[in-house]
Design a protein around this motif. Structure first.
Motif, PDB file in Angstrom:
ATOM      1  N   SER A  93      -7.228   2.236 -13.082  1.00 11.14           N
ATOM      2  CA  SER A  93      -7.011   1.676 -11.743  1.00 11.14           C
ATOM      3  C   SER A  93      -7.034   2.800 -10.707  1.00 11.14           C
ATOM      4  CB  SER A  93      -5.692   0.904 -11.693  1.00 11.14           C
ATOM      5  OG  SER A  93      -4.627   1.769 -11.429  1.00 11.14           O
ATOM      6  N   PRO A  94      -7.358   2.460  -9.460  1.00  7.16           N
ATOM      7  CA  PRO A  94      -7.415   3.490  -8.427  1.00  7.16           C
ATOM      8  C   PRO A  94      -6.032   4.078  -8.172  1.00  7.16           C
ATOM      9  CG  PRO A  94      -7.607   1.284  -7.481  1.00  7.16           C
ATOM     10  CD  PRO A  94      -7.659   1.122  -8.949  1.00  7.16           C
ATOM     11  N   MET A  95      -5.923   5.384  -8.262  1.00  2.86           N
ATOM     12  CA  MET A  95      -4.644   6.050  -7.953  1.00  2.86           C
ATOM     13  C   MET A  95      -4.928   7.297  -7.133  1.00  2.86           C
ATOM     14  SD  MET A  95      -2.462   5.693 -11.461  1.00  2.86           S
ATOM     15  CE  MET A  95      -3.862   5.967 -12.532  1.00  2.86           C
ATOM     16  N   THR A  96      -4.442   7.293  -5.914  1.00  2.00           N
ATOM     17  CA  THR A  96      -4.660   8.463  -5.074  1.00  2.00           C
ATOM     18  C   THR A  96      -3.923   9.653  -5.672  1.00  2.00           C
ATOM     19  OG1 THR A  96      -4.457   9.355  -2.875  1.00  2.00           O
ATOM     20  CG2 THR A  96      -2.727   7.854  -3.559  1.00  2.00           C
ATOM     21  N   VAL A 140      -8.301   5.906  -3.324  1.00  2.00           N
ATOM     22  CA  VAL A 140      -8.984   5.349  -2.159  1.00  2.00           C
ATOM     23  C   VAL A 140      -9.553   6.434  -1.235  1.00  2.00           C
ATOM     24  CG1 VAL A 140      -6.947   5.157  -0.635  1.00  2.00           C
ATOM     25  CG2 VAL A 140      -8.793   3.461  -0.511  1.00  2.00           C
ATOM     26  N   GLN A 194     -13.375   3.736  -4.568  1.00  2.00           N
ATOM     27  CA  GLN A 194     -12.638   2.736  -3.777  1.00  2.00           C
ATOM     28  C   GLN A 194     -12.657   3.156  -2.307  1.00  2.00           C
ATOM     29  OE1 GLN A 194      -8.301   2.315  -3.772  1.00  2.00           O
ATOM     30  NE2 GLN A 194      -8.524   0.169  -4.348  1.00  2.00           N
ATOM     31  N   HIS A 251     -11.088  -1.981  -0.738  1.00  2.00           N
ATOM     32  CA  HIS A 251      -9.634  -2.072  -0.923  1.00  2.00           C
ATOM     33  C   HIS A 251      -9.079  -3.074   0.088  1.00  2.00           C
ATOM     34  CE1 HIS A 251      -5.667  -1.259  -2.034  1.00  2.00           C
ATOM     35  NE2 HIS A 251      -5.551   0.027  -1.767  1.00  2.00           N
ATOM     36  N   ARG A 272     -10.634  -5.740  -4.045  1.00  2.00           N
ATOM     37  CA  ARG A 272      -9.237  -5.774  -4.528  1.00  2.00           C
ATOM     38  C   ARG A 272      -8.366  -6.560  -3.558  1.00  2.00           C
ATOM     39  NH1 ARG A 272      -5.031  -1.180  -6.968  1.00  2.00           N
ATOM     40  NH2 ARG A 272      -4.480  -2.630  -8.622  1.00  2.00           N
ATOM     41  N   ILE A 291      -3.997  -6.615 -14.163  1.00  2.06           N
ATOM     42  CA  ILE A 291      -3.306  -5.313 -14.096  1.00  2.06           C
ATOM     43  C   ILE A 291      -1.809  -5.503 -14.032  1.00  2.06           C
ATOM     44  CG2 ILE A 291      -3.476  -5.264 -11.550  1.00  2.06           C
ATOM     45  CD1 ILE A 291      -3.830  -2.104 -12.023  1.00  2.06           C
ATOM     46  N   ALA A 305       1.605  -2.828 -15.373  1.00  2.00           N
ATOM     47  CA  ALA A 305       2.507  -2.396 -16.445  1.00  2.00           C
ATOM     48  C   ALA A 305       1.912  -2.621 -17.835  1.00  2.00           C
ATOM     49  CB  ALA A 305       3.859  -3.083 -16.307  1.00  2.00           C
ATOM     50  N   GLY A 313      -3.004   1.876 -14.856  1.00  3.88           N
ATOM     51  CA  GLY A 313      -2.784   2.939 -13.882  1.00  3.88           C
ATOM     52  C   GLY A 313      -1.847   3.981 -14.448  1.00  3.88           C
ATOM     53  N   ARG A 314      -0.546   3.733 -14.279  1.00  5.97           N
ATOM     54  CA  ARG A 314       0.453   4.733 -14.672  1.00  5.97           C
ATOM     55  C   ARG A 314       0.316   5.145 -16.136  1.00  5.97           C
ATOM     56  NH1 ARG A 314       5.297   1.245 -12.702  1.00  5.97           N
ATOM     57  NH2 ARG A 314       3.721  -0.342 -13.126  1.00  5.97           N
ATOM     58  N   PHE A 317       7.661   7.683  -6.423  1.00  3.90           N
ATOM     59  CA  PHE A 317       7.424   6.796  -7.561  1.00  3.90           C
ATOM     60  C   PHE A 317       8.336   7.061  -8.742  1.00  3.90           C
ATOM     61  CE2 PHE A 317       2.742   5.642  -6.443  1.00  3.90           C
ATOM     62  CZ  PHE A 317       3.236   4.762  -5.490  1.00  3.90           C
ATOM     63  N   MET A 374       2.468   0.906  -4.145  1.00  2.27           N
ATOM     64  CA  MET A 374       1.407   0.968  -3.133  1.00  2.27           C
ATOM     65  C   MET A 374       1.069  -0.394  -2.532  1.00  2.27           C
ATOM     66  SD  MET A 374       0.661   4.151  -2.921  1.00  2.27           S
ATOM     67  CE  MET A 374      -0.917   4.459  -2.151  1.00  2.27           C
TER      68      MET A 374
HETATM   69  C1  LIG Z   1       0.306   7.441  -7.895  1.00  7.20           C
HETATM   70  C2  LIG Z   1      -0.319   6.118  -7.549  1.00  7.20           C
HETATM   71  C3  LIG Z   1      -1.326   6.061  -6.593  1.00  7.20           C
HETATM   72  C4  LIG Z   1      -1.938   4.837  -6.305  1.00  7.20           C
HETATM   73  N1  LIG Z   1      -2.998   4.822  -5.418  1.00  7.20           N
HETATM   74  C5  LIG Z   1      -3.691   3.670  -5.237  1.00  7.20           C
HETATM   75  C6  LIG Z   1      -4.905   3.658  -4.498  1.00  7.20           C
HETATM   76  O1  LIG Z   1      -5.405   4.685  -4.006  1.00  7.20           O
HETATM   77  N2  LIG Z   1      -5.543   2.458  -4.353  1.00  7.20           N
HETATM   78  C7  LIG Z   1      -5.060   1.296  -4.903  1.00  7.20           C
HETATM   79  O2  LIG Z   1      -5.673   0.238  -4.755  1.00  7.20           O
HETATM   80  N3  LIG Z   1      -3.916   1.293  -5.635  1.00  7.20           N
HETATM   81  C8  LIG Z   1      -3.246   2.442  -5.838  1.00  7.20           C
HETATM   82  N4  LIG Z   1      -2.151   2.452  -6.668  1.00  7.20           N
HETATM   83  C9  LIG Z   1      -1.759   1.202  -7.383  1.00  7.20           C
HETATM   84  C10 LIG Z   1      -2.399   1.169  -8.777  1.00  7.20           C
HETATM   85  O3  LIG Z   1      -3.813   1.052  -8.724  1.00  7.20           O
HETATM   86  C11 LIG Z   1      -1.863  -0.018  -9.622  1.00  7.20           C
HETATM   87  O4  LIG Z   1      -2.134  -1.222  -8.937  1.00  7.20           O
HETATM   88  C12 LIG Z   1      -0.365   0.042  -9.886  1.00  7.20           C
HETATM   89  O5  LIG Z   1       0.050   1.346 -10.282  1.00  7.20           O
HETATM   90  C13 LIG Z   1       0.038  -0.976 -10.966  1.00  7.20           C
HETATM   91  O6  LIG Z   1      -0.660  -0.720 -12.161  1.00  7.20           O
HETATM   92  P1  LIG Z   1       0.067   0.043 -13.406  1.00  7.20           P
HETATM   93  O7  LIG Z   1       1.285  -0.753 -13.719  1.00  7.20           O
HETATM   94  O8  LIG Z   1      -0.950   0.029 -14.524  1.00  7.20           O
HETATM   95  O9  LIG Z   1       0.398   1.419 -12.945  1.00  7.20           O
HETATM   96  C14 LIG Z   1      -1.503   3.655  -6.951  1.00  7.20           C
HETATM   97  C15 LIG Z   1      -0.478   3.720  -7.902  1.00  7.20           C
HETATM   98  C16 LIG Z   1       0.103   4.923  -8.218  1.00  7.20           C
HETATM   99  C17 LIG Z   1       1.170   4.977  -9.279  1.00  7.20           C
END
Ligand SMILES: Cc1cc2nc3c(=O)[nH]c(=O)nc-3n(C[C@H](O)[C@H](O)[C@H](O)COP(=O)(O)O)c2cc1C
Length: 395
Positions: free
Chosen positions: A25-28, A60, A102, A170, A227, A295, A297, A318-319, A365, A388
């Motif tokens: 998943s997208p994570m900045t 993103v 993204q 996004h 998204r 998506i 957890a 993601g995490r 976080f 986020m």
């Molecule tokens: C450090 C971090 C940065 C994130 N950055 C973005 C982002 O740039 N774009 C986005 O759509 N979601 C972002 N998210 C949300 C994740 O894509 C995801 O929806 C969220 O962490 C839940 O999924 P997970 O339970 O697998 O972590 C971010 C989440 C984390 C933890």
């Protein structure tokens, strides 16, 4: 060995093939240069996590200077960004993993400090209700709206030049696309606001412009994803029925739809009498029409299977991919006992998590990262907004 459906390939209707159904998943990373250029720390972070998932979606990137949402964010707002983005796409393209950039405009979810003295912009001059000190944006003129739509198209063209396999709009987490769709932030009285149809105008115009850019720039399969956040909790604000109707409007125009939720088991935040998972309710609208990314957890293969069983075609992590970059490889090898579901803060260097991102995970976080030094404060995201989604603590 167990057969997992999520390890099977998937072909988008445009012909793009994913080798398996696991998506990062997208994570900045908050680690780009001050102007949004890619850093080598970021390259290393993505290299460490590519190769396993069928698809990696980047953190993103802003399409316009006025759309920067936070420091250290990627940018795709000018041609200067193309060389770094090319390296980023190459870093992800290991062992057949596909790369999607993204893209967004933050709208009112930014401030004058981040915009170097310029007032944030949005659909209407209404401040976000959270955080409490959110700045009041300036309402965009019609010309400015058109110019941001053109920025989305130009960003797409750059993503194509850089070698990405697609872009994801996004439209979640309360940024500009969502701000136009939501009555909470869009109280315009012209063609770009008011009724449901008029609030759809901006997202649909962006989708059309991006389609056009793809058609003009490439003949290779290049995906367009979208998204969304299923609900807002403010009144007025987006309710589940609005999002389902929104999906009905866009589902034939995009290659996939990606939900933004902190738990795949989440039920409605606003309607306590609705006990079905949000995922299954979206799947009822997308099944057979467009792939849906579930998506929230997901940590174990059992979770990932449950997401597919509930109606999604793809599963995003993601995490868990921060903690366990080799998740897919370990599942494929049947080495489930070796999968990390917790992370020591001391392991973050080894896991190629850039220093700024480490600080971010240790502060904003902390309660959702499942750190080994935190035994008491875990937040269950089942019935709250996700990381986020618009309600994260400010750094
Ligand atoms: C450090 C971090 C940065 C994130 N950055 C973005 C982002 O740039 N774009 C986005 O759509 N979601 C972002 N998210 C949300 C994740 O894509 C995801 O929806 C969220 O962490 C839940 O999924 P997970 O339970 O697998 O972590 C971010 C989440 C984390 C933890």
């Amino acid at each position: 060995m167990t057969h997992y459906q999520f390890l099977e390939p998937l072909t988008f209707k445009n012909g793009l093939i994913l080798k398996n159904r696991i998506v990062m998943s997208p994570m900045t990373t908050m680690t780009s240069f001050y102007n949004g250029m890619v850093t080598s720390d970021e390259i290393h972070y993505y290299q460490t996590r590519a190769a396993g998932p069928g698809l990696v979606i980047t953190g993103v990137a802003n399409v316009s200077a006025s759309g920067k949402g936070f420091e250290g964010e990627l940018s795709v707002a000018s041609d200067d960004m193309i060389p770094g983005l090319t390296q980023l796409a190459q870093a992800i393209h290991q062992n057949g993993t596909k790369a999607i950039l993204q893209i967004f405009h933050a709208g009112r979810k930014t401030n004058q400090q981040i915009l170097r003295g310029t007032q944030p912009v949005s659909a209407s001059a209404i401040a976000a209700s959270y955080p409490a000190d959110s700045e009041t944006p300036r309402a965009l003129s019609v010309e400015e709206i058109q110019s941001i739509i053109a920025d989305f198209a130009a960003a797409t063209q750059r993503a194509i030049t850089a070698g990405f396999d697609g872009v994801e709009l996004h439209g979640a987490n309360t940024y500009l696309l969502q701000q136009f769709f939501s009555e909470n932030s869009n109280q315009r009285t012209d063609a770009w606001g008011g009724s449901f149809e008029k609030r759809l105008h901006f997202p649909l115009a962006v989708i059309n412009a991006v389609h056009q850019a793809i058609e003009n720039a490439t003949s290779r399969p290049f995906a367009l994803g979208y998204r969304i956040s299923p609900e807002e909790i403010e009144t007025p604000g987006i309710r589940l029925a609005d999002s389902l109707a929104f999906v009905d409007q866009i589902k034939t125009k995009v290659d996939y739809i990606h939900l933004s939720m902190g738990s795949y088991q989440r039920t409605s935040l606003n309607d306590q009498t609705n006990n079905q998972t949000l995922l299954s309710q979206f799947a009822a609208h997308t099944k057979g029409v467009v792939p849906l990314i579930g998506i929230g957890a997901v940590t174990t293969p059992t979770d990932a299977q449950a997401v597919l069983a509930d109606g999604a075609e793809l599963v995003a992590l993601g995490r868990e991919l921060l903690r366990e970059p080799q998740w897919v490889q370990k599942v494929t090898a049947g080495d489930l006992g070796a999968i990390r579901t917790q992370m020591s803060p001391l392991d973050m260097d080894e896991l190629a998590i850039p220093s700024v991102m480490q600080t971010y995970l240790r502060t904003s976080f902390y309660q959702v990262m499942n750190f080994t030094d935190d035994s008491t404060n875990q937040v269950n995201y089942q019935n709250t907004l996700a990381p986020m989604e618009g309600f994260e603590k400010k750094l």
